[in-house]
Design an enzyme around this catalytic site. Sequence first.
Site, PDB file in Angstrom:
ATOM      1  N   TYR A 158       5.793   1.689  13.712  1.00 13.07           N
ATOM      2  CA  TYR A 158       6.782   2.108  13.755  1.00 13.07           C
ATOM      3  C   TYR A 158       7.903   1.968  15.074  1.00 13.07           C
ATOM      4  O   TYR A 158       8.747   2.488  14.395  1.00 13.07           O
ATOM      5  CB  TYR A 158       6.820   3.023  12.672  1.00 13.07           C
ATOM      6  CG  TYR A 158       7.011   1.980  11.562  1.00 13.07           C
ATOM      7  CD1 TYR A 158       6.101   0.853  11.464  1.00 13.07           C
ATOM      8  CD2 TYR A 158       6.679   2.460  10.202  1.00 13.07           C
ATOM      9  CE1 TYR A 158       4.983   0.524   9.991  1.00 13.07           C
ATOM     10  CE2 TYR A 158       6.531   2.059   8.666  1.00 13.07           C
ATOM     11  CZ  TYR A 158       5.721   0.984   8.610  1.00 13.07           C
ATOM     12  OH  TYR A 158       4.955   0.329   7.450  1.00 13.07           O
ATOM     13  N   LYS A 197      -8.829   4.524  11.763  1.00 10.84           N
ATOM     14  CA  LYS A 197      -9.785   3.042  11.760  1.00 10.84           C
ATOM     15  C   LYS A 197     -10.277   3.151  13.475  1.00 10.84           C
ATOM     16  O   LYS A 197      -9.822   2.097  14.291  1.00 10.84           O
ATOM     17  CB  LYS A 197      -8.762   1.446  11.860  1.00 10.84           C
ATOM     18  CG  LYS A 197      -9.692   0.623  11.363  1.00 10.84           C
ATOM     19  CD  LYS A 197      -9.969   0.694  10.044  1.00 10.84           C
ATOM     20  CE  LYS A 197     -10.928  -1.179  10.150  1.00 10.84           C
ATOM     21  NZ  LYS A 197     -11.568  -1.299   8.852  1.00 10.84           N
ATOM     22  N   ASP A 234      -9.497   1.680   5.157  1.00 11.08           N
ATOM     23  CA  ASP A 234      -9.707   1.003   4.450  1.00 11.08           C
ATOM     24  C   ASP A 234     -10.794   1.732   3.009  1.00 11.08           C
ATOM     25  O   ASP A 234     -10.447   1.206   2.020  1.00 11.08           O
ATOM     26  CB  ASP A 234     -10.933   0.051   4.894  1.00 11.08           C
ATOM     27  CG  ASP A 234     -12.034  -0.074   5.688  1.00 11.08           C
ATOM     28  OD1 ASP A 234     -11.837   0.557   6.328  1.00 11.08           O
ATOM     29  OD2 ASP A 234     -12.638  -1.089   6.170  1.00 11.08           O
ATOM     30  N   ASP A 271       2.625   4.793   5.024  1.00  7.54           N
ATOM     31  CA  ASP A 271       3.295   3.937   3.944  1.00  7.54           C
ATOM     32  C   ASP A 271       2.795   3.477   2.908  1.00  7.54           C
ATOM     33  O   ASP A 271       2.915   3.610   2.016  1.00  7.54           O
ATOM     34  CB  ASP A 271       4.010   3.100   4.960  1.00  7.54           C
ATOM     35  CG  ASP A 271       5.451   2.412   4.661  1.00  7.54           C
ATOM     36  OD1 ASP A 271       5.472   3.239   3.283  1.00  7.54           O
ATOM     37  OD2 ASP A 271       5.781   1.755   5.076  1.00  7.54           O
ATOM     38  N   ASP A 327       2.329   4.567  -1.297  1.00  7.11           N
ATOM     39  CA  ASP A 327       2.107   3.995  -2.111  1.00  7.11           C
ATOM     40  C   ASP A 327       1.025   3.584  -3.303  1.00  7.11           C
ATOM     41  O   ASP A 327       1.545   3.418  -4.575  1.00  7.11           O
ATOM     42  CB  ASP A 327       3.154   2.343  -1.323  1.00  7.11           C
ATOM     43  CG  ASP A 327       4.910   3.009  -1.452  1.00  7.11           C
ATOM     44  OD1 ASP A 327       5.336   3.541  -1.020  1.00  7.11           O
ATOM     45  OD2 ASP A 327       5.316   1.014  -0.958  1.00  7.11           O
TER      46      ASP A 327
HETATM   47 MG    MG Z   1       7.045   2.547   2.247  1.00  9.48          MG
END
Ligand code: MG
Length: 330
Positions: free
Chosen positions: A125, A170, A203, A227, A231
């Site tokens: 980001y 990762k 993962d 992020d 969720d």
């Molecule tokens: Mg989000």
Amino acid sequence: MAHRIVLIPGDGIGPEVIPVAARVLAATGVALEFVPAEAGWGTFERRGTALPEETLALVRECGLALFGAVSSPSRKVPGYRSPIVALRRELDLYANLRPALSAPIPGSRPGIDLLLVRENTEGLYAGRERREGETAIAERVITRGASERIARVACALARSRRRRLTIVHKANILPETCGLFRDLVRAQAAAYPALRVDELLVDTMAMRLVLTPEEFDVIVTTNLFGDILSDEAAALVGGMGIAPAGNIGPEAAVFEPVHGSAPDIAGKGIANPTAAILAASMLLTHIGEEQAARRVRQAVWRVLEHGPHTPDLGGAAGTADVTRAVIENL
Ligand code: MG
Ligand code: NAI
């Protein structure tokens, strides 16, 4: 002196849930003053900027804000930048805290009490995306400074909870960026001998969150992974309608529901205000008003248990009904 809190409703259901959260805050009796400000897609259409200078200056000055949600186009619009991403970067709100706690509703799995600590200023980001002919490139930036400070936040929080810290990365595929992050977090954690520290590939973490979410306490990870995983964690305990987040920096903190502007239900009066109210209770904790924060959480929990519920939780109530019930239960 009253704490000044900037209210940034934003777009869609933001203006439906942020005033509610402010009403609940006011009902706690804590000395607070609310300062309105604007940001978002509507602001961009009217003024050509999604995050006006005065909004940024107000949050800087007050050091506290409640942010609703904004509608961001999923295509490139010249001059538009998501204001929440911009706020996080401009104000160096480097720690994104996303708790996921089992709720007394049918859609929530029992036994979950985890806290996702997401690095909030860099990673994928960082905003370094470009197009070179037929090729599009995004740079993933991981720095020592940002990794070490998010590690310290995560370690301190883990120490105050169940003392387990899981580093998610990762590094098998991204040995430079994820390898650096993992190594720096591990090095910081060495200063907290009481912690049980382990690590998982992202993962595998995504799968383990579905299979055995109860086993996790504090999870620390980079921006994009955080992020996505937050969720996923929110979905396990009742969904976007009840998931809060805090963005914490050295000089300011912005609290928000995890959800977006929900254009599909905006304007119907049925948005679940719980996520925004719980974000407000995180703000109270942040300013040292833990007793008021606990009262808000308990009131929310009673309403989750006994209703009324908005449609996302299977009920038929509106935003106003839930609000009234929470305030009555304070
Ligand atoms: Mg989000
Ligand atoms: P979303 O979170 O807005 O909605 C996803 C689903 O959850 C929808 O079905 C919505 O109705 C439901 N939902 C969300 N919040 C709810 C609430 N409080 N009560 C009841 N139901 C709720 O995510 P989506 O649809 O992917 O994105 C919509 C817009 O929001 C996009 O423009 C996106 O860029 C923006 N967005 C903004 C965020 C922010 O400002 N922090 C975060 C995520 C998305």
